[in-house]
Design a protein around this motif. Structure first.
Motif, PDB file in Angstrom:
ATOM      1  N   GLY A 160     -61.850 -17.881 -42.256  1.00 42.52           N
ATOM      2  CA  GLY A 160     -62.394 -18.191 -40.942  1.00 42.52           C
ATOM      3  C   GLY A 160     -63.839 -17.769 -40.745  1.00 42.52           C
ATOM      4  N   ILE A 209     -57.072 -21.977 -37.609  1.00 38.83           N
ATOM      5  CA  ILE A 209     -58.397 -22.504 -37.944  1.00 38.83           C
ATOM      6  C   ILE A 209     -58.326 -23.275 -39.264  1.00 38.83           C
ATOM      7  CG2 ILE A 209     -60.740 -21.843 -38.654  1.00 38.83           C
ATOM      8  CD1 ILE A 209     -60.484 -19.509 -36.611  1.00 38.83           C
ATOM      9  N   TYR A 250     -62.260 -23.642 -34.276  1.00 40.40           N
ATOM     10  CA  TYR A 250     -62.248 -22.400 -33.497  1.00 40.40           C
ATOM     11  C   TYR A 250     -61.626 -22.578 -32.126  1.00 40.40           C
ATOM     12  CZ  TYR A 250     -64.165 -18.787 -36.395  1.00 40.40           C
ATOM     13  OH  TYR A 250     -64.298 -17.832 -37.358  1.00 40.40           O
TER      14      TYR A 250
END
Length: 149
Positions: A9, A99, A147
């Motif tokens: 991420g 994500i 996100y």
């Protein structure tokens, strides 16, 4: 930067030195010209770090190492500066998983060159052209969608 430990991420921010990168930075009023999402995966017992990114012609996955050593099969590193963005308190497994799932589901979708042209026309000519095509993305849209998920 290649000895750094990357977290799932993390965001790869690129500040390219090419003519098109300079134009993107100018139009977006940013020091960055490209972004991608970083994820780790174990291959044959070795941890490999990948970037999921929206580039021409479609959203793809490449080893992060290519940015450092063989960008676009050139045998050279990325022509510009690279930065890593990370959520201050870190992402938990559920967050990084969501994500990754969203980004992975976009792999193979087309890159939205048309959106880039519309954004440039909006800025230069003061137009208000909108892009409603959800089947294609640009790099910042990919990261934003992932996100928001």
């Amino acid at each position: 930067m290649d000895r750094m430990v990357y977290n799932n991420g993390d965001i790869l921010f690129c500040s390219g030195a090419s003519g098109i990168s300079e134009q993107i930075k100018k139009f977006t009023n940013s020091i960055y010209s490209h972004v991608g999402l970083i994820f780790n995966h174990t291959v044959n017992g070795c941890r490999v770090t990948y970037v999921i990114e929206a580039i021409q012609p479609y959203i793809s996955i490449i080893p992060l190492d290519q940015y450092f050593n063989n960008y676009k099969q050139s045998g050279k590193p990325y022509p510009g500066k690279l930065y890593i963005g990370r959520v201050a308190d870190g992402l938990n497994l559920d967050q990084s998983g969501k994500i990754f799932d969203l980004a992975l589901s976009c792999v193979g979708k087309g890159y939205d060159s048309e959106s880039i042209v519309k954004q440039a026309l909006n800025k230069v000519l003061g137009l208000d052209l909108h892009d409603s095509n959800s089947h294609r993305l640009i790099c910042s849209e990919l990261v934003g969608l992932a996100y928001r998920r």
